[in-house]
Design a protein around this motif. Structure first.
Motif, PDB file in Angstrom:
ATOM      1  N   ILE B  95      50.752 -21.113 -19.257  1.00 52.05           N
ATOM      2  CA  ILE B  95      51.345 -20.553 -20.478  1.00 52.05           C
ATOM      3  C   ILE B  95      52.871 -20.658 -20.424  1.00 52.05           C
ATOM      4  N   ALA B  96      53.427 -20.268 -19.273  1.00 51.64           N
ATOM      5  CA  ALA B  96      54.890 -20.276 -19.157  1.00 51.64           C
ATOM      6  C   ALA B  96      55.435 -21.684 -19.326  1.00 51.64           C
ATOM      7  N   ALA B  97      54.791 -22.674 -18.670  1.00 53.68           N
ATOM      8  CA  ALA B  97      55.274 -24.050 -18.773  1.00 53.68           C
ATOM      9  C   ALA B  97      55.082 -24.575 -20.193  1.00 53.68           C
ATOM     10  N   ALA B  98      53.948 -24.212 -20.814  1.00 52.27           N
ATOM     11  CA  ALA B  98      53.652 -24.716 -22.152  1.00 52.27           C
ATOM     12  C   ALA B  98      54.644 -24.194 -23.185  1.00 52.27           C
ATOM     13  N   ILE B  99      55.210 -23.019 -22.930  1.00 51.05           N
ATOM     14  CA  ILE B  99      56.204 -22.490 -23.863  1.00 51.05           C
ATOM     15  C   ILE B  99      57.615 -22.890 -23.436  1.00 51.05           C
ATOM     16  N   GLY B 100      57.895 -22.728 -22.148  1.00 50.29           N
ATOM     17  CA  GLY B 100      59.258 -22.942 -21.659  1.00 50.29           C
ATOM     18  C   GLY B 100      59.718 -24.391 -21.750  1.00 50.29           C
ATOM     19  N   ILE B 101      58.835 -25.344 -21.393  1.00 49.10           N
ATOM     20  CA  ILE B 101      59.255 -26.749 -21.356  1.00 49.10           C
ATOM     21  C   ILE B 101      59.593 -27.296 -22.752  1.00 49.10           C
ATOM     22  N   PRO B 102      58.699 -27.128 -23.747  1.00 48.54           N
ATOM     23  CA  PRO B 102      59.059 -27.639 -25.078  1.00 48.54           C
ATOM     24  C   PRO B 102      60.314 -26.985 -25.637  1.00 48.54           C
ATOM     25  N   LEU B 103      60.444 -25.669 -25.427  1.00 44.84           N
ATOM     26  CA  LEU B 103      61.641 -24.996 -25.940  1.00 44.84           C
ATOM     27  C   LEU B 103      62.895 -25.545 -25.260  1.00 44.84           C
ATOM     28  N   GLY B 104      62.798 -25.795 -23.943  1.00 42.74           N
ATOM     29  CA  GLY B 104      63.935 -26.345 -23.210  1.00 42.74           C
ATOM     30  C   GLY B 104      64.310 -27.721 -23.728  1.00 42.74           C
ATOM     31  N   LEU B 105      63.286 -28.551 -23.994  1.00 43.53           N
ATOM     32  CA  LEU B 105      63.528 -29.893 -24.526  1.00 43.53           C
ATOM     33  C   LEU B 105      64.263 -29.816 -25.859  1.00 43.53           C
TER      34      LEU B 105
END
Lengths: 330, 294
Positions: B95-105
């Protein structure tokens, strides 16, 4: 016939980042005047070279014309249509297909995670031109055209498996697969070995003939410009100082800066080299944040007079098609 | 072709200590996964059933890790506990990666006010003490206790993931800031690619490598935090076989000399955390582009 590209009084100023203290003291924002009012036209089917030292604004001009940057002021007209401030969305619909760019550094201009085949096919996908078998056929055909044979071998390679010259051929293939009308080549040979350069130049000229292209060729190397170009504009500190056919400008240079650039080309024969008259210019190009008053070249010019420090010379036609910006040529 | 390159990079002929750390970590994780998958077959007793043995039985042949105060078999509970630990930790990380990575991009590529706002939110989450943050989210999601085990596990994962989103966001955003300056991104724009295509095909593939070590480190931390939440009573219910729950209920019997009730769950948490930490550290070391220069 109307020129393919008309550039009128084009300017691009980049704001200079200010420090925190400067902001508090609210000093005026300063700008780097990378391109400061240039006017020229590129005729359909010609090779137009833009030459000058690093920092003179030639790459900025290239980016402005392909609209990777938005001009501060002035006008760019492509095929009769003003694209100076056209938004990215509408550029994508038509302009990006017709105008392509080849970058200087083929080591940086290719996505390291994309195979050669994918990279060249990607423009076709973006614009929905071809799919599946037809797409692959077009890519293989393009690979053959740029001399990467056998094409099937290169299709599945990654950029890091290729040499600099091969990479630049891939970049050329990627730019030309859309069959653009104008190709902006930003020093496409300067990152390559000398032995590869002439091959790439030959390739560019062959493709121009075959695909009916028009080139804007950016370079700092006048010898290359002489080889490839029909007309040339010499830039100094964001301004054009001399413009004309390569024969006029390079065989009979009139502006002292062009003369100096030409005499800086090394001549392999020492006897000829000794006898030639050299125009030397002292120092380095001044800071484009705060360019000299009057003629920008006057602090380094061997001919400078009082007038040059006060009044900026205009680009004037001295003989048909040959323009020079210098007070000394009246 | 690229895959074999990666493999050769991660497992070369000349190996250093980090290669063995990676191997050991992976072996432990594989063992844990097998434990979790085969728990119903291996476990000698029902983990929830009380009085399968005499309460407070120390480790013996019948009860390898002893029994707890309600006569439940600790060994069986440990085996079943691997399930909830791995499930909660992986769900939280995903969940954290699925939210954090796209937002970071997005934040790194687009910049401007969106970037400012997202960075501000992420930094404030990051500035909050992580366990307290997770505790607050878990308490908010589970008012008066969850209705079922599944929802308790999902809520716990959600609570943990909130804490980790900023670490993905920050790492990916920082990488994007340098990747987007590459000429090939400009080239994509000149080809006429839209923002989404540029992000997915040009920026993302070149920006995600630094997030990989974080995934495994967060995994380790997630197991600890999940245990902490259960320990504090906002995670999984006390009857459920979970290392954190068992540790929390078992430590009260330490003064009576019943060390096995908290020692074994603690050991498992330690082993799992250590394994993921080793993988994370090793990957961090191995994927560092400057490594070759030493």
């Amino acid at each position: 016939m109307r020129p393919l590209v008309e550039v009128e009084d084009l300017k691009k100023y980049f704001p200079v980042e200010r420090s925190f203290i400067e902001r508090i003291l609210s000093r005026k924002r300063r700008y780097v005047k990378a391109v400061d009012g240039i006017t020229f036209a590129i005729r359909r089917g010609e090779v137009f070279a833009l030459a000058g030292e690093s920092g003179c604004g030639k790459t900025t001009t290239a980016y402005l014309i392909v609209r990777l940057l938005e001009p501060t002021s002035g006008r760019i007209v492509f095929n009769g249509r003003d694209i100076t401030h056209e938004p990215e969305r509408s550029l994508r619909r038509w302009y990006r297909r017709r105008v392509q760019i080849i970058f200087q550094d083929p080591y940086a201009s290719l996505n390291p995670r994309m195979k050669v085949g994918e990279a060249i096919a990607h423009p076709l996908e973006i614009h929905g031109i071809a799919e599946g078998k037809e797409k692959k056929e077009m890519v293989l055909d393009m690979l053959r055209k740029v001399g990467l044979t056998p094409p099937e071998l290169f299709y599945n390679k990654y950029p890091h498996e290729l040499s600099g010259g091969q990479r630049q051929r891939v970049a050329i293939a990627r730019a030309l697969i859309l069959r653009p009308e104008l190709v902006v080549a930003d020093e496409p040979t300067s990152a390559l070995d000398v032995s590869i350069r002439s091959q790439i130049l030959k390739l560019l000229l062959e493709l121009k003939k075959e695909l009916n292209l028009t080139y804007l060729y950016i370079t700092h190397d006048l010898a290359t410009a002489y080889y490839i170009a029909d007309r040339i504009a010499v830039m100094y500190l964001g301004k054009i100082v001399e413009l004309g056919s390569v024969e006029d400008v390079l065989e009979n240079p009139l502006h002292p800066y062009t003369k100096a650039l030409l005499s800086a080309i090394p001549i392999p024969d020492p006897r000829m080299s000794r006898t030639r008259r050299r125009v030397k210019i002292p120092g380095e190009p001044p800071n484009p944040i705060n360019p000299p008053t009057g003629c920008r070249f006057h602090p380094r010019c061997p001919w400078a007079t009082k007038l040059c420090a006060v009044e900026e010379p205009e680009l004037r036609e001295v003989s048909p098609g040959h323009y020079v910006a210098c007070h000394m040529l009246k | 072709m690229l895959m074999t390159d990666v493999l050769r990079h991660v497992w070369p002929k000349r190996r250093g200590i980090e290669h063995y750390m990676l191997l050991m970590g992976i072996v432990i994780v594989i063992c844990l996964t097998i434990m979790a998958l085969l728990a119903p077959i291996i476990a000698p007793y029902d983990p929830i059933k009380t009085y399968v043995g005499k309460p407070y039985t120390p480790p013996c042949t019948e009860h390898l890790f002893g029994t707890d105060r309600m006569g439940r078999d600790v060994f069986s509970r440990i085996l079943w506990g691997a399930r909830s630990a791995l499930a909660v930790a992986s769900l939280a990380v995903v969940i954290a990666a699925a939210i954090g990575i796209p937002l970071g991009l997005l934040s790194g590529y687009i910049g401007g006010p969106i970037d400012r706002i997202l960075s501000l939110i992420m930094d404030s989450i990051y500035a909050f003490p992580s366990l307290i943050m997770a505790l607050a989210v878990a308490a908010a999601l589970n008012p008066g206790g969850a209705t079922s085990i599944t929802s308790a596990m999902i809520n716990t994962s959600l609570a943990i993931s909130v804490v980790y989103i900023p670490s993905y966001f920050r790492v990916v955003r920082a990488t994007v800031l340098s990747v987007r300056e590459n000429l090939y991104v400009k080239a994509a724009q000149a080809l006429g690619a839209d923002v989404l295509t540029i992000l997915t095909k040009y920026v993302a593939p070149n920006s995600l490598a630094p997030a990989i070590p974080i995934i495994s480190m967060n995994f380790a931390d997630a197991i600890l935090t999940a245990s902490g939440l259960s320990f504090l009573g906002v995670g999984l219910p006390p009857y459920f076989p979970d290392w954190g729950v068992d540790l929390a209920t078992g430590w009260r019997d330490l003064p009576n000399g019943a060390w096995w009730m908290s020692f074994f769950p603690g050991l498992m948490i330690f082993l799992a955390t250590l394994a993921f930490m080793m993988i994370g550290d090793a990957l961090n070391e191995l994927l560092n582009p400057r490594r070759g220069m030493k």
